[in-house]
Design an enzyme around this catalytic site. Structure first.
Site, PDB file in Angstrom:
ATOM      1  N   LYS A 202       0.896  -1.179   0.000  1.00 17.83           N
ATOM      2  CA  LYS A 202       0.000   0.000   0.000  1.00 17.83           C
ATOM      3  C   LYS A 202       0.923   1.215   0.000  1.00 17.83           C
ATOM      4  CE  LYS A 202      -1.839   2.998   1.942  1.00 17.83           C
ATOM      5  NZ  LYS A 202      -1.562   4.411   1.532  1.00 17.83           N
ATOM      6  N   GLY A 255       7.084   5.397   7.942  1.00 16.27           N
ATOM      7  CA  GLY A 255       6.229   6.588   7.922  1.00 16.27           C
ATOM      8  C   GLY A 255       6.343   7.335   9.230  1.00 16.27           C
ATOM      9  N   THR A 259       1.450   7.377  13.113  1.00 17.12           N
ATOM     10  CA  THR A 259       0.851   6.300  12.306  1.00 17.12           C
ATOM     11  C   THR A 259       1.482   4.961  12.689  1.00 17.12           C
ATOM     12  OG1 THR A 259       0.906   7.878  10.477  1.00 17.12           O
ATOM     13  CG2 THR A 259       0.242   5.658   9.935  1.00 17.12           C
ATOM     14  N   GLU A 277       9.701   1.832  10.907  1.00 20.95           N
ATOM     15  CA  GLU A 277      10.775   2.801  10.627  1.00 20.95           C
ATOM     16  C   GLU A 277      10.108   4.162  10.638  1.00 20.95           C
ATOM     17  OE1 GLU A 277      13.796   1.902  10.505  1.00 20.95           O
ATOM     18  OE2 GLU A 277      13.688  -0.247  10.073  1.00 20.95           O
ATOM     19  N   CYS A 311      14.098  11.431   6.349  1.00 26.59           N
ATOM     20  CA  CYS A 311      13.955  11.138   7.784  1.00 26.59           C
ATOM     21  C   CYS A 311      15.250  11.408   8.541  1.00 26.59           C
ATOM     22  CB  CYS A 311      13.524   9.696   7.971  1.00 26.59           C
ATOM     23  SG  CYS A 311      14.635   8.534   7.139  1.00 26.59           S
ATOM     24  N   GLU A 426       8.986  16.899  14.840  1.00 23.66           N
ATOM     25  CA  GLU A 426       9.502  16.685  13.485  1.00 23.66           C
ATOM     26  C   GLU A 426       8.732  17.570  12.498  1.00 23.66           C
ATOM     27  OE1 GLU A 426       8.574  13.071  11.262  1.00 23.66           O
ATOM     28  OE2 GLU A 426      10.667  12.918  10.642  1.00 23.66           O
TER      29      GLU A 426
HETATM   30  P1  NAD Z   1       2.436   8.734   7.242  1.00 21.31           P
HETATM   31  O1  NAD Z   1       2.634   8.045   8.539  1.00 21.31           O
HETATM   32  O2  NAD Z   1       1.422   9.806   7.155  1.00 21.31           O
HETATM   33  O3  NAD Z   1       2.056   7.692   6.092  1.00 21.31           O
HETATM   34  C1  NAD Z   1       2.881   6.608   5.771  1.00 21.31           C
HETATM   35  C2  NAD Z   1       2.043   5.530   5.103  1.00 21.31           C
HETATM   36  O4  NAD Z   1       1.122   5.015   6.062  1.00 21.31           O
HETATM   37  C3  NAD Z   1       1.214   6.008   3.925  1.00 21.31           C
HETATM   38  O5  NAD Z   1       1.197   5.020   2.935  1.00 21.31           O
HETATM   39  C4  NAD Z   1      -0.167   6.163   4.533  1.00 21.31           C
HETATM   40  O6  NAD Z   1      -1.220   6.054   3.611  1.00 21.31           O
HETATM   41  C5  NAD Z   1      -0.184   5.003   5.510  1.00 21.31           C
HETATM   42  N1  NAD Z   1      -1.141   5.117   6.615  1.00 21.31           N
HETATM   43  C6  NAD Z   1      -1.578   6.235   7.219  1.00 21.31           C
HETATM   44  N2  NAD Z   1      -2.460   5.919   8.206  1.00 21.31           N
HETATM   45  C7  NAD Z   1      -2.551   4.561   8.222  1.00 21.31           C
HETATM   46  C8  NAD Z   1      -3.292   3.636   9.012  1.00 21.31           C
HETATM   47  N3  NAD Z   1      -4.108   4.030   9.980  1.00 21.31           N
HETATM   48  N4  NAD Z   1      -3.159   2.324   8.742  1.00 21.31           N
HETATM   49  C9  NAD Z   1      -2.317   1.894   7.748  1.00 21.31           C
HETATM   50  N5  NAD Z   1      -1.615   2.730   6.970  1.00 21.31           N
HETATM   51  C10 NAD Z   1      -1.708   4.059   7.206  1.00 21.31           C
HETATM   52  O7  NAD Z   1       3.880   9.258   6.837  1.00 21.31           O
HETATM   53  P2  NAD Z   1       4.253  10.170   5.613  1.00 21.31           P
HETATM   54  O8  NAD Z   1       3.763  11.558   5.904  1.00 21.31           O
HETATM   55  O9  NAD Z   1       3.847   9.502   4.358  1.00 21.31           O
HETATM   56  O10 NAD Z   1       5.844  10.140   5.668  1.00 21.31           O
HETATM   57  C11 NAD Z   1       6.617  11.020   6.419  1.00 21.31           C
HETATM   58  C12 NAD Z   1       7.135  10.330   7.661  1.00 21.31           C
HETATM   59  O11 NAD Z   1       7.883   9.177   7.301  1.00 21.31           O
HETATM   60  C13 NAD Z   1       8.098  11.207   8.445  1.00 21.31           C
HETATM   61  O12 NAD Z   1       7.777  11.112   9.806  1.00 21.31           O
HETATM   62  C14 NAD Z   1       9.457  10.581   8.168  1.00 21.31           C
HETATM   63  O13 NAD Z   1      10.413  10.813   9.178  1.00 21.31           O
HETATM   64  C15 NAD Z   1       9.088   9.143   8.061  1.00 21.31           C
HETATM   65  N6  NAD Z   1      10.109   8.382   7.359  1.00 21.31           N
HETATM   66  C16 NAD Z   1      10.890   7.535   8.088  1.00 21.31           C
HETATM   67  C17 NAD Z   1      11.908   6.816   7.468  1.00 21.31           C
HETATM   68  C18 NAD Z   1      12.774   5.859   8.241  1.00 21.31           C
HETATM   69  O14 NAD Z   1      13.475   5.077   7.618  1.00 21.31           O
HETATM   70  N7  NAD Z   1      12.761   5.897   9.557  1.00 21.31           N
HETATM   71  C19 NAD Z   1      12.108   6.960   6.091  1.00 21.31           C
HETATM   72  C20 NAD Z   1      11.278   7.827   5.383  1.00 21.31           C
HETATM   73  C21 NAD Z   1      10.288   8.539   6.021  1.00 21.31           C
END
Ligand code: NAD
Length: 530
Positions: A202, A255, A259, A277, A311, A426
């Protein structure tokens, strides 16, 4: 099972991209019939809409992955490896096209996608092909004296041979964010497939185009139907039913922390394996005795790479008092003269649009908060750049030729409290705060004063101090006189609220396999009777 002879034909114009779910090897519309808008951050205009899928689509996709599992999980490793190598090859052949779509969809400079994000996608599938061709290292041990019930009443010492066996874990859910769209999928998909699992992906609803392009590559590479399924849509409607699906055994999520905690709770509550992650608020700790030219140049990259939407970006720089003023001055000067903002296709552009209107609004709210708190806020763009038509008081930029796009200036904040939300939360955008510190203890305390623990950099030419301080920082990756130096053969992940697992190489493989322990009684050798 061989790699496919299906010829890969990818749409080369964005107008020809019609994103559909990819289930059981077929491209299908969502059961809802509904589509979400997909806006390019460069122009603010709609590009390709994407399916607004729900639990019905997820049920069909998981069922396809479940049906495909018995065959794929028992496909010999060399056959799986051949398919992974083909995926790698096809991505490589299409780097220019995939980079162009990544830039259009996410807002990043084209050069960044081409040079930094597509090559790892090529590498990862080849790397995991190699890992499974060589075989996963198993542990074995023979214990000469262990008690085992040789008779009901009288356990006797005997010899036992132990061996581990890594086996495919089942149907995996892969859920990814928008900042590095294709690479994030590849980091998870390559070990998932190598290990013999099937999956449902997804992707984020904000940048879905290359996930769709990848489906064509997978098909052409000979990935059997049902092994990889991609369902597009929002987190709550499509992501959550996937996490909760009874036939999904493991969830690999990258993400935001909020979440991730929700997903971790849902999946963990059902006994599933979950890799999280998550977010970061990474420190850059700069001592008086560093190579300041190197520290400032890398510090600017660490703050503004991919518009700060990595990130690992360092959004808190702590600089020792003796060089604080010089560091800030050099940072400002170097960014304003060298950091070209704007047109993603210009080869010298380092910095382009942030991902969405909502994200731009979030970033500028933090900038206004810093201003309201009395901090010093500076926008580090070239004042004489003719392409920058306007800078608003909260850092929004109007760029000639991209007037509808979502551009925020690289922003430097000083004179702010460590307790401010700007320092603690963040932002995930081009906003860096720089504060002074007195001595090592204070520097380390400030760097560790965060709920996160993803990455950190330490700058000093004193080798002993460097090692000592690197050891005192609570983060999954700590760099010494460097930033963003990663190896796909070393573990990657976060501490504290930045995550619970490690990815890359054998660590990535470990997550996608179940480890069995085989414990075998070795009978004493008897002479063979003639
Ligand atoms: P997000 O948490 O909003 O979304 C990430 C994914 O989760 C998306 O595909 C979204 O549709 C899905 N999602 C959202 N709610 C959900 C739920 N209730 N159930 C299942 N899936 C759900 O994050 P974002 O805004 O897309 O990304 C930014 C974040 O990602 C930042 O916090 C960044 O630091 C983090 N990030 C971390 C790493 C790492 O390796 N640690 C790498 C890249 C990004």
């Amino acid at each position: 099972m061989t790699t496919s002879d299906t010829k890969l034909v990818l749409p080369t114009r964005i107008d020809d991209v019609h994103v559909q779910n990819f289930i059981n090897g077929q491209w299908v519309p969502p059961s809802t019939g509904a589509y979400l808008k997909n806006v390019s951050p460069l122009t603010g205009k709609d590009i390709s809409p994407l399916p607004d899928s729900d639990s019905v689509d997820i049920d069909i996709a998981v069922s396809a992955a479940k049906d495909a599992f018995p065959k794929w999980s028992t496909t010999p490793a060399d056959k799986r490896a051949a398919i992974l190598l083909k995926i790698s090859e096809l991505i490589k052949e299409n780097i220019p096209l995939l980079s162009e779509f990544e830039s259009l969809d996410q807002g990043k400079p084209l050069r960044l996608a081409m040079m930094h994000e597509m090559p790892p996608c090529v590498y990862l599938f080849a790397q995991f092909a190699d890992i499974i061709t060589k075989g996963i290292a198993e542990t074995s041990q023979t214990t000469p004296f262990i008690h085992t019930p040789a008779s009901i009443m009288d356990p006797k010492p005997c010899k036992i041979e132990f061996t581990t066996q890594h086996v495919p874990a089942g149907v995996a859910a892969i859920i990814t964010p928008w900042n590095v769209p294709l690479e994030m999928i590849c980091i998870k998909l390559a070990p998932c497939l190598a290990a013999g699992n099937t999956c449902v992906i997804k992707p984020t609803e904000l940048t879905s185009i290359n996930a769709y392009m990848l489906t064509h590559i997978l098909k052409a590479a000979g990935v059997p139907d049902g092994v990889v399924n991609v369902v597009f849509g929002t987190g709550p409607r499509a992501g959550e039913p996937l996490v909760k699906h009874k036939d999904v055994r493991l969830v690999s999520f990258t993400g935001g922390t909020k979440t991730g905690f929700r997903i971790g709770g849902l999946a963990g509550g059902m006994g599933k394996r979950v890799a999280l992650e998550l977010g970061g608020k990474n420190p850059n700790l700069v001592f008086d005795d560093c190579d300041i030219d190197h520290a400032v140049a890398t510090g600017i990259r660490s703050a503004f790479h991919n518009q700060g939407e990595i990130c690992l970006c360092a959004s808190r720089h702590y600089v020792q008092q003796g060089i604080y003023a010089k560091y800030v001055e050099m940072f400002r000067e170097m960014a304003q003269t060298q950091l070209k903002v704007g047109d993603p296709k210009a080869p010298d552009t380092y910095f382009s649009a942030v991902v969405s209107q909502n994200h731009m609004d979030k970033i500028t709210r933090y900038i206004r908060l810093a201003q309201e708190e009395g901090a010093t806020v500076e926008f580090l763009v070239k004042r004489d750049d003719p392409k920058i038509k306007h800078i608003s008081s909260d850092g929004r930029l109007t760029i000639e030729g991209f007037e509808g796009g979502f551009f925020v200036a690289p922003t430097l904040i000083t004179n702010i409290s460590q307790k401010s939300r700007v320092m603690q939360e963040e932002i995930f955008g081009p906003v860096v705060c720089v504060l002074p510190f007195e001595d090592e203890d204070e520097g380390v305390a400030l760097a560790n004063d965060t709920e996160y623990g993803l990455g950190a950099s330490v700058w000093s030419l004193d080798k002993e101090k460097l090692d000592r301080v690197m050891g005192r920082i609570n983060a999954g990756t700590v760099w010494g006189n460097a930033w963003f130096a990663l190896s796909f053969s070393m573990p990657f992940g976060g501490m504290k609220n930045s995550g619970n697992m490690r990815e890359f190489g054998t660590w990535g493989m470990e997550f996608f396999t179940e480890t069995k322990t085989l414990s075998k009684h070795v009978y004493a050798e008897k002479p063979v009777s003639s």
